[in-house]
Design a protein around this motif. Sequence first.
Motif, short mmCIF file in Angstrom:
data_model
loop_
_atom_site.label_atom_id
_atom_site.label_comp_id
_atom_site.label_asym_id
_atom_site.label_seq_id
_atom_site.Cartn_x
_atom_site.Cartn_y
_atom_site.Cartn_z
N ALA A 292 0.83 -1.21 0.00
CA ALA A 292 0.00 0.00 0.00
C ALA A 292 0.86 1.26 0.00
O ALA A 292 0.58 2.22 -0.73
N GLY A 293 1.92 1.25 0.84
CA GLY A 293 2.76 2.44 0.93
C GLY A 293 3.43 2.77 -0.38
O GLY A 293 3.42 3.92 -0.83
N GLN A 294 3.99 1.76 -1.04
CA GLN A 294 4.67 1.99 -2.30
C GLN A 294 3.69 2.45 -3.39
O GLN A 294 4.00 3.34 -4.19
N LEU A 295 2.50 1.83 -3.39
CA LEU A 295 1.50 2.20 -4.39
C LEU A 295 1.06 3.65 -4.21
O LEU A 295 0.97 4.41 -5.18
N MET A 296 0.82 4.03 -2.96
CA MET A 296 0.36 5.39 -2.72
C MET A 296 1.46 6.41 -3.01
O MET A 296 1.17 7.53 -3.45
N GLN A 297 2.70 6.03 -2.79
CA GLN A 297 3.79 6.94 -3.14
C GLN A 297 3.81 7.21 -4.64
O GLN A 297 4.06 8.34 -5.08
N VAL A 298 3.53 6.18 -5.43
CA VAL A 298 3.45 6.36 -6.88
C VAL A 298 2.32 7.32 -7.23
O VAL A 298 2.46 8.21 -8.08
N ILE A 299 1.18 7.16 -6.56
CA ILE A 299 0.02 8.01 -6.82
C ILE A 299 0.33 9.46 -6.44
O ILE A 299 -0.03 10.40 -7.16
N VAL A 300 0.98 9.65 -5.29
CA VAL A 300 1.34 11.00 -4.87
C VAL A 300 2.31 11.62 -5.87
O VAL A 300 2.21 12.81 -6.21
N LEU A 301 3.27 10.82 -6.36
CA LEU A 301 4.21 11.31 -7.38
C LEU A 301 3.45 11.75 -8.62
O LEU A 301 3.73 12.82 -9.19
N VAL A 302 2.49 10.95 -9.04
CA VAL A 302 1.68 11.30 -10.21
C VAL A 302 0.92 12.60 -9.96
O VAL A 302 0.83 13.46 -10.83
N ALA A 303 0.37 12.74 -8.74
CA ALA A 303 -0.38 13.95 -8.40
C ALA A 303 0.52 15.18 -8.47
O ALA A 303 0.11 16.24 -8.97
N LEU A 304 1.74 15.06 -7.98
CA LEU A 304 2.68 16.18 -8.02
C LEU A 304 3.09 16.53 -9.45
O LEU A 304 3.15 17.70 -9.83
N LEU A 305 3.39 15.51 -10.24
CA LEU A 305 3.78 15.75 -11.63
C LEU A 305 2.62 16.35 -12.43
O LEU A 305 2.81 17.24 -13.27
N SER A 306 1.42 15.87 -12.16
CA SER A 306 0.23 16.42 -12.82
C SER A 306 0.06 17.89 -12.48
O SER A 306 -0.25 18.72 -13.34
N ALA A 307 0.26 18.22 -11.20
CA ALA A 307 0.13 19.62 -10.78
C ALA A 307 1.19 20.49 -11.43
O ALA A 307 0.91 21.63 -11.83
N MET A 308 2.43 19.98 -11.55
CA MET A 308 3.48 20.73 -12.25
C MET A 308 3.06 21.04 -13.68
O MET A 308 3.15 22.18 -14.15
#
Length: 462
Positions: A292-308
């Motif tokens: 779960a932790g690794q998966l959510m880290q990927v999602i957070v990374l995607v959220a940050l890149l999307s915001a950029m």
Amino acid sequence: MPNSTTTETPPPRADGSLSHGLKQRHLSMIALGGVIGAGLFVGSGSGIAAAGPSIVVAYALSGVLVMLVMRMLGEMSAAYPSSGSFSAHAERAIGPWAGFAAGWSFWVLLCTAVGIEGMGAAKIVQGWLPGTPQWMWVALFMVVFCGTNLAAVKNFGEFEFWFAALKVGAISLFLILGVLAIAGVLPGTDAPGASNLTDFMPNGGDGLVIGLLASVFAYGGLETVTIAAAESQDPVRGVARAVRTAMFRIAVFYIGSMAVVVTLVPWDSKDVANPDKGPYVATLERLDIPGAGQLMQVIVLVALLSAMNANIYGASRIAFSLVERGQGPKVLARLSGGVPRIAVVTSSVLGFVCVLLNYWRPDDIFKWLLNMIGAVILVVWIFIAVSQLLLRRRIEREAPERLVVRMWAFPWLTWVALAGMAAIFVLMWREPDTRTQLYSSGGMALFLAAVGYAWQRLRAKG
């Protein structure tokens, strides 16, 4: 008088030279994904730690305010589509000085946010690849998304489409698993009942206020869809559809997920407020879901890149619109292939300058910059509400057919929204941590308003 999707020819636009490469599916996913950012996945943890289970009330209250703001913005954007969005509306309703102040304040906010999101994304990747420098990853992300935005606008739309699809899928899966766990039908879990909700306001009214302020700023990003709509194939239809689904998106993604988190995880769990984990990871780990932790880290990374990606786009279009209206250096308005490429590069470079400031002077200049943009979104919302109050009557007199989207219970709910914004300013003034942001953001807005007024007077004389 139409109050639903229309097929009428949209009104003429001042920035018609921009390309129209965004499709309806792009706008739909930008609207969906725009409300799902790192502020929700990670930043909400501090709000839960302060407000406890009453964070649901905080998100509901701020969500109502955001829905009113989006309805007002949607009304004006459907009537007058423009890449300048609220800045163009403020100029039309109040005067050039208002468009200048709202537009350049938001541009500074977006450019700074690009740098902050880049640093957050680099920190995640650095955790996977220890020993690599953060600045290298930030530079790589800047190059990628600057390049994406330099190309045709449909490239930006495609990136955001898939980013948003991944975010929406992730939070939808989270909500499904959470509801199953609460109901006690998820294998290996017991229904928690109301055991985590008994201490509903553990820190009293002060905790609820902190949670409310945290929730207000987590909603940033919704405005992008009205900026992007100006480059779509049917701006009026796109804005109307996005605004009308805003209520559902806010209720499900924000309020619904907060309810799931505080029901399944004790509000005072250290993992909830841990910036390296956050409430969503803490919830999935409580459910013993492998990886779960690794998966959510990927999602957070995607959220940050999307915001950029979205913020570089939004900053370049706001700058382009301001210059088109004679409120900035003309070089930023140069188009190539329907894209304001110099504005894209300038916005990206300033984002990277913010990153350098964080390395060089994190304790003074960068902190001052963060404080300066802390309350800008509230300043923008005030301009939106005042503009809508003034423009609505004008549109009803001059072109009622443009009222494709209508503000509910006008003008009463517009005044209610303004009262809510004033209340948030008062709450910010009461809290030491946000008082500095209030003063700094207010000072920047007043300075830009003064510059805009001086420029307006100068142009009038010339």
